[in-house]
Write an enzyme that holds these catalytic residues in place. Structure first.
Site, short mmCIF file in Angstrom:
data_model
loop_
_atom_site.label_atom_id
_atom_site.label_comp_id
_atom_site.label_asym_id
_atom_site.label_seq_id
_atom_site.Cartn_x
_atom_site.Cartn_y
_atom_site.Cartn_z
N GLU A 55 0.83 -1.20 0.00
CA GLU A 55 0.00 0.00 0.00
C GLU A 55 0.87 1.26 0.00
OE1 GLU A 55 -2.02 -2.98 2.88
OE2 GLU A 55 -0.02 -2.55 2.11
N CYS A 87 -0.32 1.18 7.55
CA CYS A 87 -0.88 1.48 6.23
C CYS A 87 -2.28 2.09 6.34
CB CYS A 87 -0.91 0.22 5.38
SG CYS A 87 0.73 -0.32 4.84
#
Length: 360
Positions: A55, A87
């Site tokens: 991510e 994330c």
């Protein structure tokens, strides 16, 4: 042009995730895709243990264009701090409007918490797209994360009179080539391999599986960050964790590498109770640990009471000398009856050596 659909985009995350095969374990295989206005604007994947998450890679590649996009990922975004922020926080900060993932992360530090946080911050979340396939992709990770207890193994090679090195510190080679080949294969079964400071400085080891399979993460202790730049253990080719003293105020530039993770630590605490190291490694999902150290390290690890088994290679050679190095040093016990006892022992001949495997 064919419109992008959720299943096709999740399948793309699987393809991206597979780029990390053999490099990220015991972390999961993860791929990420950012889509905006019907087109893919960036992708990312987890490349190696200790590296940026998928991510993070995709969001960094998209930059400000990530705002208002949809993130597709095969595993729930993480919710805990590592080398980088969670994330989930990066997704919120980037103003991504929707997250589509295949499955929740079984890691208790995340396990639905990220999805809850994202929804609480107004981000639409869909979870369960191709979940069966996602679980198959990360089967090894899922099985690993469910193991709650660390498995610690001590391995050493000694002479017939119980010495692991001569009085000058020479130890190459006590055992046969066949025994060393066995050890290289043994390393592939572990998440991490730990060696002591003296072993690193004296031998300049590579600590790899020698292409017999996956390499364990190398774990070292370098109090003052004094390992020379040309040493194999900081070549950046294999993920490496280095514990250094809390007081270190200047990090030599050659230690700053993507695959090298520096962890400040209280060395007095480590010397008094090695459990703090085991706990830290367990937090990093490094649960199967192989100890290949000298007598001092072996004694510290045995003192934790968490050693599961030992591999003891005995070679047909006599070294002698009261100053020669023994495999387990430290304070020792006062009486023989107080010594640690194996519950089970197996014997095997390898080349010219005898391998004893003892379990506690």
């Amino acid at each position: 042009m064919k419109a992008l659909n959720e299943k096709d985009l999740i399948k793309l995350t699987f393809k991206l995730a597979k780029k990390g095969l053999g490099q990220v374990y015991p972390n999961p295989l993860v791929g990420a895709v950012l889509v905006k206005n019907g087109r893919i604007i960036s992708t990312g994947n987890h490349n190696f243990f200790g590296g940026h998450h998928a991510e993070d890679e995709a969001i960094s590649a998209a930059g400000k264009n990530a705002e208002g996009s949809v993130l597709y990922v095969n595993l729930e975004p993480c919710n805990n701090w590592g080398k980088r922020p969670p994330c989930s926080d990066l997704i919120i900060k980037s103003k991504i409007k929707k997250v589509v993932c295949s499955m929740p992360d079984p890691n208790p530090k995340t396990c639905g918490l990220s999805l809850k946080k994202l929804r609480a911050n107004g981000i639409e979340v869909i979870c369960g797209i191709l979940e069966k396939e996602a679980k198959k992709l990360n089967k090894q990770y899922i099985e690993h994360i469910k193991k709650t207890k660390p498995h610690i193994t001590i391995k050493y090679a000694m002479s017939a009179d119980g010495k692991i090195a001569s009085k000058t510190g020479d130890s190459k080679w006590i055992t046969s080539e066949k025994s060393r080949d066995f050890v290289h294969k043994l390393r592939t079964k572990y998440d991490a391999i730990i060696v002591g400071t003296n072993t690193v400085i004296k031998d300049n080891p590579v600590l790899s599986s020698r292409n017999k399979g996956k390499n364990p993460v190398r774990v070292l202790f370098d109090k003052n960050l004094s390992i020379p730049e040309y040493y194999n253990v900081i070549d950046g080719n294999i993920p490496t964790i280095i514990f250094h003293d809390l007081s270190a105020d200047k990090i030599p530039s050659y230690f700053i590498k993507p695959r090298v993770k520096l962890i400040p630590a209280d060395f007095k605490l480590i010397e008094n109770d090695f459990n703090c190291v085991i706990t830290k490694l367990n937090d990093l999902s490094l649960k199967r640990i192989l100890i290949e150290g000298g007598g001092t390290l072996n004694a510290s690890v045995l003192a934790t009471g968490k050693v599961s088994d030992m591999y003891i290679f005995t070679a047909p050679v006599i070294i002698g000398g009261k100053d020669a190095v023994t495999p387990v040093e430290g304070n020792g016990v006062s009486k023989v009856c107080e010594g640690l006892k194996f519950k089970k022992m197996n014997f095997r001949k390898i080349g010219t050596d005898i391998l004893i495997r003892g379990t506690f």
